[in-house]
Design a protein around this motif. Structure first.
Motif, PDB file in Angstrom:
ATOM      1  N   HIS A 229      37.602  33.575  41.179  1.00 33.98           N
ATOM      2  CA  HIS A 229      36.258  33.534  42.197  1.00 33.98           C
ATOM      3  C   HIS A 229      35.256  32.834  41.507  1.00 33.98           C
ATOM      4  CE1 HIS A 229      38.117  35.312  45.913  1.00 33.98           C
ATOM      5  NE2 HIS A 229      38.607  36.226  44.808  1.00 33.98           N
TER       6      HIS A 229
ATOM      7  N   GLU B  77      45.290  41.970  43.252  1.00 35.32           N
ATOM      8  CA  GLU B  77      45.441  42.946  44.067  1.00 35.32           C
ATOM      9  C   GLU B  77      46.911  43.239  44.649  1.00 35.32           C
ATOM     10  OE1 GLU B  77      42.450  40.198  46.461  1.00 35.32           O
ATOM     11  OE2 GLU B  77      41.435  42.195  46.745  1.00 35.32           O
TER      12      GLU B  77
ATOM     13  N   HIS C 219      41.088  38.101  39.266  1.00 33.04           N
ATOM     14  CA  HIS C 219      41.354  39.449  39.657  1.00 33.04           C
ATOM     15  C   HIS C 219      42.860  39.241  40.395  1.00 33.04           C
ATOM     16  CE1 HIS C 219      39.897  40.289  44.035  1.00 33.04           C
ATOM     17  NE2 HIS C 219      40.218  38.804  43.911  1.00 33.04           N
TER      18      HIS C 219
ATOM     19  N   HIS D 198      43.757  35.497  40.483  1.00 30.13           N
ATOM     20  CA  HIS D 198      43.168  34.153  41.114  1.00 30.13           C
ATOM     21  C   HIS D 198      41.675  34.245  40.679  1.00 30.13           C
ATOM     22  CE1 HIS D 198      43.139  36.979  44.287  1.00 30.13           C
ATOM     23  NE2 HIS D 198      41.970  36.457  44.495  1.00 30.13           N
TER      24      HIS D 198
HETATM   25 MN    MN Z   1      40.407  37.547  45.481  1.00 34.70          MN
END
Ligand code: MN
Length: 321
Positions: free
Chosen positions: A80, A124, A122, A78
């Protein structure tokens, strides 16, 4: 809520007029938000009554969750912009991948800090295999206008400076505390510190009267300036303090967040911090077209789709609603 009056003010705000200049004790309750398929987080910022603490604009606390037989954290790629993300763990590990090519496994009390600048993406995830428990915080720092279009970059610091006193180990996450300075990049006067308190500890933490502060509780029974703060809650403290009394009724884990009040009005939408509706519309178009935010390599799954823009125009907002 101690600030019901402020909720009546329009959402266009920011600047000193909304900062609580004197010391206050304003307990912020979390909102429970699902994150991915198997994680639920407690969101402390933005909060119904308070949007920012210094440049800290977003605070999620999650866990401790038993993920022994679960995939754990699974957050697909996603984008940023206009902010920094801080990954902070007390238990477990998070595998970070981003569009600059960075690949890092963040472990407890290590700093993973991603500066999005103008654009980054990024993912996660809990690595395979992973530890049984996952417990941490995900935080965002708003970038000021003069730095919000810089090149994106990621840093991983495994050996952060520590300040100790009897019963207290403070790890400096960002900025400085009691003369110790984090190597993490900062773009406004700010501080973040992890506070590990042993049962029975009473201590006074030195603060900067020009900063506003809040303390997030992650574990244990701690009293912050006399107020019991349960895990998953945050106490907003205002400005004008030169020290902060802490007391631990059990072993406790806290995060001190503070900074110079953030003067600019911002718009937060999805994973972006912008200044106008047009910027957000452009970011959404660019992400959905696969341009500008780069590509995350190695994540097993498709990227997240951006949500639709709200029908009503977005307004800049700052510190409180
Ligand atoms: Mn994020």
């Amino acid at each position: 809520m101690s600030n019901l009056d402020r909720q009546a003010t329009p959402s266009v705000c920011g600047g000193r007029g909304f900062v609580v200049a004197e010391p206050v004790r304003e307990l912020l309750s979390p909102r429970r938000v699902p994150l991915g398929e198997s994680t639920e987080v407690r969101r402390l910022l933005p909060n119904l009554g308070r949007r920012m603490v210094g440049a800290w604009a977003f605070v999620d606390h999650y866990g401790p969750d038993d993920i022994a037989d679960e995939p754990g954290m699974q957050v697909p790629p996603h984008p940023h912009m206009g902010l920094q993300t801080v990954s902070w763990l007390h238990e477990g590990e998070v595998l970070h991948r981003d569009s600059t090519g960075a690949l890092a496994t963040i472990r407890p009390r290590e700093l993973g800090i991603m500066t999005s600048g103008r654009a980054i993406s990024h993912s996660e995830e809990s690595p395979k295999p992973h530890g049984r428990f996952l417990h941490g915080a995900q935080l965002w720092v708003a970038l000021p206008a003069e730095h919000r279009h810089i090149d994106p970059h990621f840093q991983h610091h495994t050996d952060l400076p520590r300040v100790t006193a009897p019963g207290l180990t403070a790890t400096v996450v960002l900025g400085s505390l009691d003369g110790a300075t984090s190597p993490g990049p900062t773009y406004t006067p700010i501080v973040g510190a992890d506070l590990a308190l042993a049962h029975g500890t009473e201590v006074r933490l030195p603060l900067d009267p020009d900063f506003e502060y809040a303390v997030l509780s992650m574990s244990g029974e701690a009293h912050v300036d006399g107020v019991p703060v349960l895990p998953g809650s945050m106490l907003y403290l205002g400005c004008g303090r030169s020290e902060l009394p802490l007391r631990a009724a059990s072993d406790a884990g806290l995060m001190l967040l503070g900074g110079e009040p953030f003067e600019e009005e911002i718009i937060m939408f999805w994973n972006w911090i912008c200044r106008s509706q047009e910027e957000i519309a452009q970011a959404r178009e660019d992400w959905m077209n696969g341009s500008r935010f780069g590509e995350v390599k190695g994540y097993d799954g498709p990227p997240l789709a951006a949500p639709e823009l709200p029908a009503t125009p977005l307004k800049a907002r700052g510190r409180v609603r």
